[in-house]
Scaffold this active site. Sequence first.
Site, PDB file in Angstrom:
ATOM      1  N   GLU A 115      -4.425  -1.102   7.807  1.00  0.00           N
ATOM      2  CA  GLU A 115      -3.293  -0.681   8.634  1.00  0.00           C
ATOM      3  C   GLU A 115      -3.447  -1.322  10.005  1.00  0.00           C
ATOM      4  O   GLU A 115      -4.564  -1.471  10.510  1.00  0.00           O
ATOM      5  CB  GLU A 115      -3.253   0.839   8.842  1.00  0.00           C
ATOM      6  CG  GLU A 115      -2.829   1.673   7.671  1.00  0.00           C
ATOM      7  CD  GLU A 115      -2.698   3.144   8.062  1.00  0.00           C
ATOM      8  OE1 GLU A 115      -2.538   3.444   9.280  1.00  0.00           O
ATOM      9  OE2 GLU A 115      -2.760   3.991   7.158  1.00  0.00           O
ATOM     10  N   ARG A 160       0.869  -1.182   0.000  1.00  0.00           N
ATOM     11  CA  ARG A 160       0.000   0.000   0.000  1.00  0.00           C
ATOM     12  C   ARG A 160       0.899   1.222   0.000  1.00  0.00           C
ATOM     13  O   ARG A 160       1.730   1.396   0.897  1.00  0.00           O
ATOM     14  CB  ARG A 160      -0.932  -0.011   1.202  1.00  0.00           C
ATOM     15  CG  ARG A 160      -1.914   1.165   1.268  1.00  0.00           C
ATOM     16  CD  ARG A 160      -2.920   0.932   2.386  1.00  0.00           C
ATOM     17  NE  ARG A 160      -3.889   2.003   2.545  1.00  0.00           N
ATOM     18  CZ  ARG A 160      -3.851   2.916   3.524  1.00  0.00           C
ATOM     19  NH1 ARG A 160      -2.851   2.909   4.413  1.00  0.00           N
ATOM     20  NH2 ARG A 160      -4.784   3.840   3.606  1.00  0.00           N
ATOM     21  N   TYR A 220      -5.831  -0.126  15.511  1.00  0.00           N
ATOM     22  CA  TYR A 220      -4.834   0.299  16.497  1.00  0.00           C
ATOM     23  C   TYR A 220      -5.464   0.157  17.888  1.00  0.00           C
ATOM     24  O   TYR A 220      -6.012  -0.887  18.208  1.00  0.00           O
ATOM     25  CB  TYR A 220      -4.356   1.712  16.178  1.00  0.00           C
ATOM     26  CG  TYR A 220      -3.569   1.810  14.885  1.00  0.00           C
ATOM     27  CD1 TYR A 220      -2.288   1.263  14.777  1.00  0.00           C
ATOM     28  CD2 TYR A 220      -4.110   2.422  13.756  1.00  0.00           C
ATOM     29  CE1 TYR A 220      -1.561   1.338  13.585  1.00  0.00           C
ATOM     30  CE2 TYR A 220      -3.385   2.502  12.559  1.00  0.00           C
ATOM     31  CZ  TYR A 220      -2.124   1.958  12.490  1.00  0.00           C
ATOM     32  OH  TYR A 220      -1.407   2.025  11.326  1.00  0.00           O
ATOM     33  N   TRP A 278       1.439  -1.553   8.988  1.00  0.00           N
ATOM     34  CA  TRP A 278       1.983  -0.193   8.946  1.00  0.00           C
ATOM     35  C   TRP A 278       3.229  -0.176   9.817  1.00  0.00           C
ATOM     36  O   TRP A 278       3.167  -0.515  11.004  1.00  0.00           O
ATOM     37  CB  TRP A 278       0.982   0.822   9.472  1.00  0.00           C
ATOM     38  CG  TRP A 278       1.506   2.217   9.335  1.00  0.00           C
ATOM     39  CD1 TRP A 278       2.333   2.873  10.204  1.00  0.00           C
ATOM     40  CD2 TRP A 278       1.291   3.109   8.232  1.00  0.00           C
ATOM     41  NE1 TRP A 278       2.644   4.115   9.727  1.00  0.00           N
ATOM     42  CE2 TRP A 278       2.023   4.291   8.518  1.00  0.00           C
ATOM     43  CE3 TRP A 278       0.561   3.028   7.061  1.00  0.00           C
ATOM     44  CZ2 TRP A 278       2.024   5.384   7.658  1.00  0.00           C
ATOM     45  CZ3 TRP A 278       0.571   4.115   6.217  1.00  0.00           C
ATOM     46  CH2 TRP A 278       1.291   5.279   6.509  1.00  0.00           C
ATOM     47  N   HIS A 324      -8.692   0.216   9.957  1.00  0.00           N
ATOM     48  CA  HIS A 324      -7.368   0.366  10.545  1.00  0.00           C
ATOM     49  C   HIS A 324      -7.456  -0.004  12.020  1.00  0.00           C
ATOM     50  O   HIS A 324      -8.271   0.565  12.758  1.00  0.00           O
ATOM     51  CB  HIS A 324      -6.856   1.793  10.366  1.00  0.00           C
ATOM     52  CG  HIS A 324      -6.616   2.156   8.940  1.00  0.00           C
ATOM     53  ND1 HIS A 324      -6.129   3.397   8.545  1.00  0.00           N
ATOM     54  CD2 HIS A 324      -6.779   1.445   7.785  1.00  0.00           C
ATOM     55  CE1 HIS A 324      -6.014   3.429   7.228  1.00  0.00           C
ATOM     56  NE2 HIS A 324      -6.406   2.251   6.745  1.00  0.00           N
ATOM     57  N   ASN A 373      -6.966   8.131   2.593  1.00  0.00           N
ATOM     58  CA  ASN A 373      -6.595   7.559   3.885  1.00  0.00           C
ATOM     59  C   ASN A 373      -7.408   8.181   5.021  1.00  0.00           C
ATOM     60  O   ASN A 373      -7.530   9.405   5.112  1.00  0.00           O
ATOM     61  CB  ASN A 373      -5.105   7.795   4.149  1.00  0.00           C
ATOM     62  CG  ASN A 373      -4.645   7.171   5.441  1.00  0.00           C
ATOM     63  OD1 ASN A 373      -4.594   5.948   5.579  1.00  0.00           O
ATOM     64  ND2 ASN A 373      -4.296   7.997   6.428  1.00  0.00           N
ATOM     65  N   GLU A 374      -7.972   7.328   5.878  1.00  0.00           N
ATOM     66  CA  GLU A 374      -8.649   7.753   7.117  1.00  0.00           C
ATOM     67  C   GLU A 374      -9.414   9.061   6.901  1.00  0.00           C
ATOM     68  O   GLU A 374      -9.120  10.091   7.523  1.00  0.00           O
ATOM     69  CB  GLU A 374      -7.628   7.876   8.245  1.00  0.00           C
ATOM     70  CG  GLU A 374      -6.922   6.565   8.524  1.00  0.00           C
ATOM     71  CD  GLU A 374      -5.877   6.640   9.630  1.00  0.00           C
ATOM     72  OE1 GLU A 374      -5.697   7.720  10.223  1.00  0.00           O
ATOM     73  OE2 GLU A 374      -5.240   5.597   9.904  1.00  0.00           O
TER      74      GLU A 374
END
Length: 539
Positions: A251, A78, A224, A280, A222, A155-156
Site C-alpha cells: 500500500e 489486492r 505512508y 491504495w 505499507h 492487513n496491518e
Amino acid sequence: MRKRFALVGAAIAALVLSLLTVVPAQAAAGFTVGNGRLLDANGNDFVMRGVNHAHTWYADRTTQALKDIKATGANTVRVVLSSGDRWTLNNAADVTNVISQCKANKLICVLEVHDTTGYQEQSGAVSLARAVEYWKSIQSAMAGQEKYVILNIGNEPWGNTGYTGWTQATKDAITSLRAAGFQHTIMVDAPNWGQDWAFTMRDNAASVFAADPQKNTVFSIHMYGVFDTAAEINDYLNRFVTAKLPIVVGEFGNDHSDGNPDEDTIFATTQSLKLGYLAWSWSGNGGGVEYLDMVTGFNAAQLTSWGQRAINGANGIKATSRQATVYDSGTGPDTTPPSAPGTPSASGVTSTSATLSWTASTDNVGVSGYDVVRVSGTTETAAGSSATTSTTVTGLSANTTYTFAVYARDAAGNRSTRSGTVNVTTQSGGGGPASCAVTYKVAGQWQGGFQGDVKIANTGTAAVNGWTLRWTWANGQTVSQSWGATTTQSGATLSATNVSYTGAIPVNGSVSFGFIGSWNGTNSVPTAFTLNGAACTTA
C-alpha cells in the site's frame, strides 16, 4: 579468534539463507519464491503493478472496478475481505466469485483479511490466528487457485502496541496455514500499522521466511508518512533485496494524515529494483483520507490527481506493468500489438476542453484501453487515457490549436502504432459568467498544513463551460494536492482549472473543489478571486 569465528558464523548463516531462498521447496503448482524473487507458475519473474480495491465495503462495485482496474494496465489487484469480525463476512461463495472475476480480467488476485488492522491498538481488531481460522473456512474457494491467487494473511496486523509479538504470531500463522494444506504464496504485512517504523519485520524477516516449510513467503510494507524521504525508502527496500528476501510495497499513496510520503521515489525505486507495488486505493475512501481515491465515485473516467500520478506518471502502472504469463496464450508471452485506432474526431470543443472519439482497435487477446497524446513536432505528451473509444481532454488554453493522436494497448502491455492526427482549435476565452460568487473556507488545519474547500457559484445569465479560477495568497501558502480541479502556482498566485466533471456551471448552479495546502505562521483567507478573468464576489 572470537572475531574470526563470528565472521565464519555470519558466512554460514548467509549460506543457509541463500539455500533457503534460491530454490523453491517443491514443483510450482502456482507462485513460488526463488532467489528472493516472486515467480509465477511458469517460473517467470513477476513484478506486481496494481491497485487495492475495498471489496468488502463495496461488493456491488467490484465487477466494474476490476474491469476498470485492468484497463489501467494493472496486472494485480489486492482485494479487501472481511472475516466477519468487524465487517460483513465474505464467505467462500463470494471469494470464489471474486477470484473468478480476477481471472476473467487476467489479474493476479492478492486477497487480504482486513479485520486484523491495528490489532492490540484498534478496537475490535482480531489476531492473525483468527485470520487463519477464516482462511481455513474458505479453503474450498482457494484450492486449485495457486497460479492466480496470493494469500495475504491479514492487513496491518499490529498497531503500535505490543508489536514485538508480530514475529512469533506471523510464524505461527504461516505454519498453521501450511499444516492445513494451503500451497499458495503467502504475503505478510508489517506491524506498526503496516509501516514497520520499529523495523520488527525488517530485522526478523529472515527467520519468518525460514519458518515457512515451503519457503514461499513474500513481505509487504505499507509506505505512508513514515517513508517521506528517499533515503528511508531506498534503505528499507534495498535491505530486503540484499538479503534476497522478497518484498513488495503493498500500500502507498501520495499524501497521508501522518505525513507526506515520497511517492516519486517509491515509484522510481521499485522500478529500478523490479519490486512490486499496489497503490491504495481505487475508490471509496472515507474518514478524512478521501484524497487517496484514484478515481472519483468509482468512475474510471474521473481520475484524481493521485490516480493520474499512479497510472500515467513516471514509472507508473501503465508504463511498467506486464501481465502474468499464466494468462498468455500459447507457450510464450503475447507480443502482438493491437491494430492502430482510427484517426480521432473532435466535438464539444470549448475554450479549455474537447471531446475526442475514434474507431476501435482489434487485438488477438483483446484491447484493454487507449492512450491519448498531444503531438508537437516529434514530441508527444500524455493527454489522458480511456477504456472506451472516446475521452474529453481538459486544461487547454483558449484560442489555441492542438494536435492529438491515440494509441491502443492490450492486456500484455503491447502498444499499437499511432493513429492519424487531428487538429483541434479551442474557442476564444472569456467563458466566465457575467457575475460569480466564490466561497472559500478552511475545512481543517494542523501544524504546517490545512485543507481548503472552494465553491464557485454562477450568478450570471450564461452557463460556464470550462473555467480557471485565480487568487493570490497573502502569506506564502502553497498547494500540494487537489481534487475537482487541476492547480498550478506561480509565486503567490494560484490557478485552479476545472477537470472533466467540474467544467460546466449552469446558471444559478455551482461546482466545488478542494485541496491540501501548507502554511507557516499565518493562514489568511484570500479576498479577491477571478473566474476566466472576471472578478467574483466572495460569499
